[in-house]
Design an enzyme around this catalytic site. Structure first.
Site, PDB file in Angstrom:
ATOM      1  N   SER A 166       0.831  -1.198   0.000  1.00 28.70           N
ATOM      2  CA  SER A 166       0.000   0.000   0.000  1.00 28.70           C
ATOM      3  C   SER A 166       0.874   1.261   0.000  1.00 28.70           C
ATOM      4  O   SER A 166       1.751   1.400  -0.849  1.00 28.70           O
ATOM      5  CB  SER A 166      -0.963  -0.040   1.188  1.00 28.70           C
ATOM      6  OG  SER A 166      -2.034   0.854   1.000  1.00 28.70           O
TER       7      SER A 166
ATOM      8  N   ASP B  78      -9.713  -6.039  -4.629  1.00 29.37           N
ATOM      9  CA  ASP B  78      -9.263  -4.967  -3.749  1.00 29.37           C
ATOM     10  C   ASP B  78     -10.248  -3.809  -3.788  1.00 29.37           C
ATOM     11  O   ASP B  78     -10.530  -3.270  -4.860  1.00 29.37           O
ATOM     12  CB  ASP B  78      -7.864  -4.511  -4.199  1.00 29.37           C
ATOM     13  CG  ASP B  78      -7.149  -3.649  -3.181  1.00 29.37           C
ATOM     14  OD1 ASP B  78      -7.817  -2.884  -2.469  1.00 29.37           O
ATOM     15  OD2 ASP B  78      -5.902  -3.749  -3.103  1.00 29.37           O
TER      16      ASP B  78
ATOM     17  N   HIS C  31      -7.184  -6.015  -0.139  1.00 27.43           N
ATOM     18  CA  HIS C  31      -6.025  -5.127  -0.033  1.00 27.43           C
ATOM     19  C   HIS C  31      -4.981  -5.646   0.957  1.00 27.43           C
ATOM     20  O   HIS C  31      -3.929  -5.031   1.131  1.00 27.43           O
ATOM     21  CB  HIS C  31      -6.478  -3.714   0.377  1.00 27.43           C
ATOM     22  CG  HIS C  31      -5.459  -2.652   0.139  1.00 27.43           C
ATOM     23  ND1 HIS C  31      -4.936  -2.371  -1.104  1.00 27.43           N
ATOM     24  CD2 HIS C  31      -4.838  -1.786   1.001  1.00 27.43           C
ATOM     25  CE1 HIS C  31      -4.067  -1.394  -1.008  1.00 27.43           C
ATOM     26  NE2 HIS C  31      -3.974  -1.025   0.256  1.00 27.43           N
TER      27      HIS C  31
END
EC number: 3.1.1.-
Length: 346
Positions: free
Chosen positions: A170, A297, A325
């Site tokens: 991320s 996601d 995610h």
């Protein structure tokens, strides 16, 4: 009548025996799950010593395929097939540094640490500043340099000529981009895991505009902002409510991992997210970058991830079906296999 009673007694004994076996099996599964999550918490505590090494004690043989093309994985180990052999000793770089994303900490990698260790590799996890067990007040973290300091210090102290593989999840993608700009000679490969693979002059937050709106609008209107210096001053961080986090990050993750995350997630410092990253072709541009896309996601949609790949041209692209995610929770075996494949690319 007597025969009927004896027959019923035998049936009861069989049913009781079957029930006991089922109970034992269920207890065993629960005990194994509990042990796994105890290990997660234990590992998180151990991460307070950032220099600790996780040296693998087992040498296994795992698969190898070309990664120059895009690959899609769902659950590669579930079909029971053996993957092709390769020699662990042939790997030039066996050390992975796992860098978490916004709100997470070193604790989120516990499954991946275990699987990499079992493959004979050496995973290292870090808590970025104000994350995990790094007790810095997130309201005081205003730059990407400050936020990434634990990672940078680790790389600074690497022995001369030693290289590592970076994995950034991320917004951890911004931290490994910053590290690649600082130490291109120490980084063998950089793996962006559903991550902010930004261009020069881009802010990590810009990648999330599809889900969160523009940076300017978010700073003015978001209900998740934290004003650490008072309401009359600019916001210093943000943190989603639990239900929002569950929907954005963990829509395919096991309940126990979600529970672990709910008690472990911390506020995100806003400054590093809003900082324009400076990257040069001479340093960052020469690094070997790979991208891992997560196809279920909701925090960083597959379309946005595809756009990042088109705009930044990594050397290899992988896709994981059925992953949210947080693939280290929802698809750890698929992620493990991808990391091993990338490590083998000459």
């Amino acid at each position: 009548m007597g025969n009927k009673i004896i027959s019923m007694m035998k049936k009861d004994r069989k049913d009781g025996s079957k029930s006991m076996r089922m109970n034992r099996s269920q207890r065993k599964l629960l005990a194994e799950e509990e042990m796994l999550h105890r290990r997660a918490l234990s590992m998180a505590i151990r991460q307070t010593q950032l220099s600790q090494r996780f040296d693998g004690s087992m040498s296994k043989r795992v698969g190898s395929t070309s990664t120059r093309k895009q690959r899609t994985l769902s659950d590669p180990f579930s079909n029971g097939k053996q993957v092709p052999d390769f020699s662990l000793e042939s790997l030039a770089v066996k050390k992975f540094i796992l860098v978490h994303g916004e709100g997470f900490g070193a604790w989120c990698w516990y499954k991946i640490v275990a699987s990499l260790e079992e493959s004979g590799l050496s995973p290292i996890t870090v808590d970025l500043t104000g994350s995990g067990f790094n007790m810095t007040d997130t309201n005081t973290v205003s730059t990407l340099e400050e936020y990434s300091k634990p990672l940078i210090e680790y790389l600074e102290n690497l022995p001369e000529k030693e290289k590592v593989i970076l994995v950034g999840h991320s917004t951890g993608g911004a931290s490994i981009s910053y590290a690649l700009e600082r130490f291109p000679e120490k980084i063998s490969k950089a793996i962006f895991l559903c991550a902010t693979m930004v261009s020069d002059g881009q802010r990590p937050f810009d990648v999330f505009t599809e889900e969160l709106g523009s940076a300017e609008r978010f700073m003015k209107e978001s209900q998740f902002l934290i004003y650490g210096n008072g309401k009359d001053k600019p916001p210093t961080g943000f943190m989603f409510e639990k239900q929002h986090m569950k929907g954005l990050y963990f829509n395919q993750s096991p309940n126990k991992d979600i529970a672990l995350a709910m008690i472990s997630m911390r506020p995100v410092p806003l400054g590093p997210m809003m900082e324009k990253v400076s990257l040069t072709a001479e340093r960052y541009g020469k690094g070997r970058r790979f991208y891992v896309q997560t196809l279920d996601d909701l925090a960083l949609s597959p379309d946005v991830q595809e756009k990042l790949v088109r705009e930044n041209s990594p050397e290899g692209v992988f896709k994981i079906k059925g992953s949210d995610h947080s693939p280290f929770f929802s698809k750890p075996q698929s992620l493990h296999k991808i990391l091993l494949e990338i490590a083998q690319i000459p």
